[in-house]
Design an enzyme around this catalytic site. Structure first.
Site, PDB file in Angstrom:
ATOM      1  N   GLY A 356      -5.913   9.524  -6.112  1.00 27.12           N
ATOM      2  CA  GLY A 356      -6.487   9.325  -4.784  1.00 27.12           C
ATOM      3  C   GLY A 356      -5.537   9.750  -3.684  1.00 27.12           C
ATOM      4  N   GLY A 358      -4.937   9.228   0.703  1.00 24.21           N
ATOM      5  CA  GLY A 358      -5.329   8.511   1.914  1.00 24.21           C
ATOM      6  C   GLY A 358      -4.597   9.057   3.109  1.00 24.21           C
ATOM      7  N   ALA A 359      -4.845   8.420   4.258  1.00 22.23           N
ATOM      8  CA  ALA A 359      -4.228   8.887   5.496  1.00 22.23           C
ATOM      9  C   ALA A 359      -2.711   8.715   5.465  1.00 22.23           C
ATOM     10  CB  ALA A 359      -4.810   8.122   6.688  1.00 22.23           C
ATOM     11  N   GLY A 361      -0.783   8.364   2.454  1.00 23.48           N
ATOM     12  CA  GLY A 361      -0.066   8.692   1.249  1.00 23.48           C
ATOM     13  C   GLY A 361      -0.968   9.098   0.100  1.00 23.48           C
ATOM     14  N   VAL A 363      -1.870   8.488  -4.104  1.00 28.72           N
ATOM     15  CA  VAL A 363      -1.822   7.467  -5.153  1.00 28.72           C
ATOM     16  C   VAL A 363      -1.760   8.156  -6.511  1.00 28.72           C
ATOM     17  CG1 VAL A 363      -2.947   5.458  -6.166  1.00 28.72           C
ATOM     18  CG2 VAL A 363      -3.146   5.893  -3.696  1.00 28.72           C
ATOM     19  N   LYS A 378       1.530   4.128  -4.869  1.00 29.06           N
ATOM     20  CA  LYS A 378       1.181   4.746  -3.593  1.00 29.06           C
ATOM     21  C   LYS A 378       2.453   5.286  -2.952  1.00 29.06           C
ATOM     22  CE  LYS A 378      -0.943   3.745   0.881  1.00 29.06           C
ATOM     23  NZ  LYS A 378      -1.594   2.720   1.720  1.00 29.06           N
ATOM     24  N   ASP A 476      -9.692  -1.305   8.730  1.00 26.77           N
ATOM     25  CA  ASP A 476     -10.042  -0.034   8.085  1.00 26.77           C
ATOM     26  C   ASP A 476     -10.874  -0.279   6.834  1.00 26.77           C
ATOM     27  OD1 ASP A 476     -10.104   2.708   8.014  1.00 26.77           O
ATOM     28  OD2 ASP A 476      -8.223   2.921   6.919  1.00 26.77           O
TER      29      ASP A 476
END
Length: 670
Positions: A356, A358-359, A361, A363, A378, A476
């Protein structure tokens, strides 16, 4: 040798060489007049802070968004500028010229303005709104600045005379003196400003013009002595801010120079000197020149060595200190992993192990052979101040929370300049990947699993909002931040944007943070995060779960952007809300539960925050312990303080051109 002993030894050795050289030389640095001229701006000499950005040689100080937002940004000249010369006890005069424009796509949306400032701090970035990106709302007394404000919103808190004025500010945004220009500062036209301060006359003048010719008479003239505020070295730059506005602040060119310093010499000349015939060069004189050169080069070399050594030692000391501080705070909490074992477990952070992004970092799946366990690691992609802030936020909040529907933090690592968090691994990934699979071959979530996800998420939000020692506002909540364990139970994660608050305290105004489509209208407008903004995001998520559609999606036939909340509300107004159910379920659901979930989603996503239920009430409704909130047939419209009535459809439609793919996110930091 220990670094501290080596540093002491180097210092003694350098001073020995310096004082025992045949011609000791001391380098004296004198304050000199400075000048620069940037017809087009670049990052070579400038530092951007906050929301500011560079595009085609023009600096934008606030976000360029078509939806109302809260924003602040600043740009600062990299090098400190000497303003005081001790030898002559002189404070420099200065003159600056720059061109700016302030524009607004919504004429009814105001503020807040921009400033040119001089400050001893090279990290000047203040709060949004009336603070003009110059003053921190929580530490107003700490500021020691001189600024010229170009204010486009009347703020009674700072005694503003109107919404179109120029003012001189010293240490506070309550202006020493103001003047009203003959033209509109927010017209969008390019305006050139000249600011002159003459130290000997103790006078500051501000000129404004639409042309490149300086007017004969100043718009603002103030008799004031700034010598107490221009001490030694000062940083110069610009700042701007908005709050619930689409105002845009641009700087297109900039020149600046100081003057008034007297030239100084580095040695004294005796009044009685003997003038004789020139002496020809001799071998002894040649040797003396070589000795003089070595005498200068030697100390200079060791000074450079000391600077480099000191910097490396400082970086190492700071890293050790940071790691110790984490250890002290988390001694009884999650364990500390070594960088080496996490690198081995992720095969050197191999791209094949990515599960995955994200904004903040990426994963990775981490397999530990010794213990036969699997974790998720992460890895922050921001090793700067912003990344560390988000890292510490997530670490400090998650470490003290315990709930069955939270992703459990297992450990952390701060080594090699890396910021790493270790979580339990969720085999079914994130909710968005399951709801919207890349291929249509996967089996859709069954109704029982979907309803269980809605209940579990309501349970954990009730815990965060009302059952923790300090209230946690997540800020979020979205399907990509909801993980699914082996039994498809929901686990809420990603607390990088979360904020702790004491119960019964007023919400704090911050820069808007989150993802478009999940943001409550009042949060977009005012930037104030409360439990009701989390409730709005939850409402959008459970509508996604029930309908199988993204918050903002395209119609298959027309490719028109459709807002999920508006679409479901439209069906509800026609008495056909059940038709919003995910077609992939093929009718295999309990109609009563589906209708309950859809109406509950609408009540949570109500534009009026006061009409939204608490998360405890939501949980009671889902557990059949309370009646469903009555949802009006027609969706309420939202009126902002500026007097313009906006519905959620208006807000979302403004960003249609910005969205290229379904689920496109806007990370609006703060």
């Amino acid at each position: 040798m220990h670094p501290r002993k080596l540093l002491v030894f180097s210092l003694f050795f350098s001073f020995f060489v310096l004082f025992n050289s045949p011609h000791p030389t001391f380098l004296l640095v004198h304050a000199k007049n400075l000048s620069f001229d940037f017809p087009s701006l670049s990052l070579r000499n400038l530092t951007l802070l906050g929301d500011s950005y560079l595009r085609n040689g023009v600096i934008g100080l606030t976000r360029e968004l078509t939806v109302p937002s809260s924003s602040s940004g600043s740009v600062i000249y990299n090098d400190p500028i000497p303003f005081y010369q001790p030898e002559s006890n002189t404070t420099a005069s200065f003159s600056t010229r720059f061109s700016f424009s302030i524009t607004n796509i919504n004429p009814a949306s105001f503020g807040d303005g921009l400033t040119f400032f001089l400050s001893p701090d090279n990290q000047t970035l203040g709060s949004s709104g009336g603070y003009l990106g110059l003053v921190n709302s929580t530490r107003m007394t700490k500021n020691k600045f001189v600024a010229i404000e170009f204010d486009t919103k009347q703020d009674d808190h700072f005694d503003d005379p109107n919404d179109n004025h120029v003012g001189l500010d010293i240490k506070t945004l309550v202006s020493v003196e103001t003047a009203n220009p003959d033209f509109n500062l927010r017209s969008g036209d390019l305006i050139t400003a000249w600011i002159d301060y003459k130290s000997d006359l103790h006078r500051l003048n501000v000129f404004l013009s639409y042309s490149s010719f300086k007017p004969n008479f100043p718009l603002l003239s103030v008799d004031i002595d700034l010598s107490d505020y221009l001490k030694e070295y000062i940083f110069v730059g610009f700042s701007a801010s908005t709050e619930g506005s689409t105002e845009l602040h641009l700087i297109e060119n900039w020149s600046f120079h100081t003057y008034g310093f007297r030239p100084t010499s580095s040695h004294n000349v005796s009044d009685s000197s003997v003038v004789g015939p020139p002496i020809p060069n001799s071998p002894n004189k040649h040797h003396r020149r070589i000795g003089l050169g070595l005498g200068i080069a030697g100390p200079a070399f060791f000074c450079a060595f000391l600077v480099i050594f000191g910097w490396v030692s400082f970086r190492k000391w700071r890293g050790i200190k940071m790691e110790k501080s984490f250890k002290a705070e988390l001694m009884t909490g999650p364990r500390q992993f070594s960088y080496r074992e996490l690198k081995l477990a992720t095969r050197g952070f191999n791209s094949g192990r990515i599960v995955g992004r994200g904004a903040f970092g990426t994963v990775y799946k981490a397999c530990f052979r010794d213990s036969d366990t699997v974790f998720a690691v992460k890895r922050s992609k921001h090793n700067n101040h912003e990344g560390k802030t988000e890292f510490i936020a997530e670490l400090s909040i998650i470490a003290c929370l315990r709930h069955k529907n939270l992703v459990q933090l297992q450990g952390w690592c701060v080594e090699k300049g890396e910021l790493l968090l270790v979580y339990e691994f969720m085999p079914n990934g994130s909710l968005d990947k399951v709801l919207y699979p890349e291929s249509e071959e996967g089996n859709p979530l069954k109704w029982l699993q979907r309803y269980n996800i809605a209940v579990g998420l309501a349970s954990v939000l009730t815990y965060l909002h009302q059952e923790c020692e300090q209230q946690v506002i997540h800020r979020d909540i979205k399907t990509s931040n909801i993980m699914l364990d082996a039994s498809f139970n929901p686990r809420l994660g990603d607390f990088g944007l979360a904020r702790l608050m004491d119960h019964d305290k007023s919400p704090v105004s911050t820069l808007t943070a989150g993802t478009m489509g999940y943001l409550a209208p009042e949060y977009l407008q005012y930037g104030k995060a409360t439990e009701k903004t989390d409730v709005f995001s939850y409402g959008v998520v459970i509508l996604e779960v029930a309908c199988g559609k993204r918050p903002i999606d395209r119609e298959n036939c027309s490719q028109k952007m459709v807002n999920l909340v508006d679409w479901v509300w439209g069906l509800h107004s026609e008495g056909k809300v059940i038709e919003a159910a995910d077609e992939r379920l093929k009718g295999e659901f309990k109609e009563g539960e589906m209708e309950k979930l859809l109406l509950l989603g609408l009540s949570c996503a109500n534009p009026d925050s006061l009409a939204r239920p608490s998360m405890r009430r939501v949980l009671q409704i889902l557990n059949n312990e309370a009646e469903v909130v009555v949802v009006p047939r027609l969706k309420p419209s939202l009126s902002f303080s500026c007097g313009v009535s906006l519905s959620l459809e208006d807000i979302i439609s403004d960003v249609e051109e910005e969205i290229e793919t379904p689920g496109h996110t806007f990370e609006i930091k703060i």
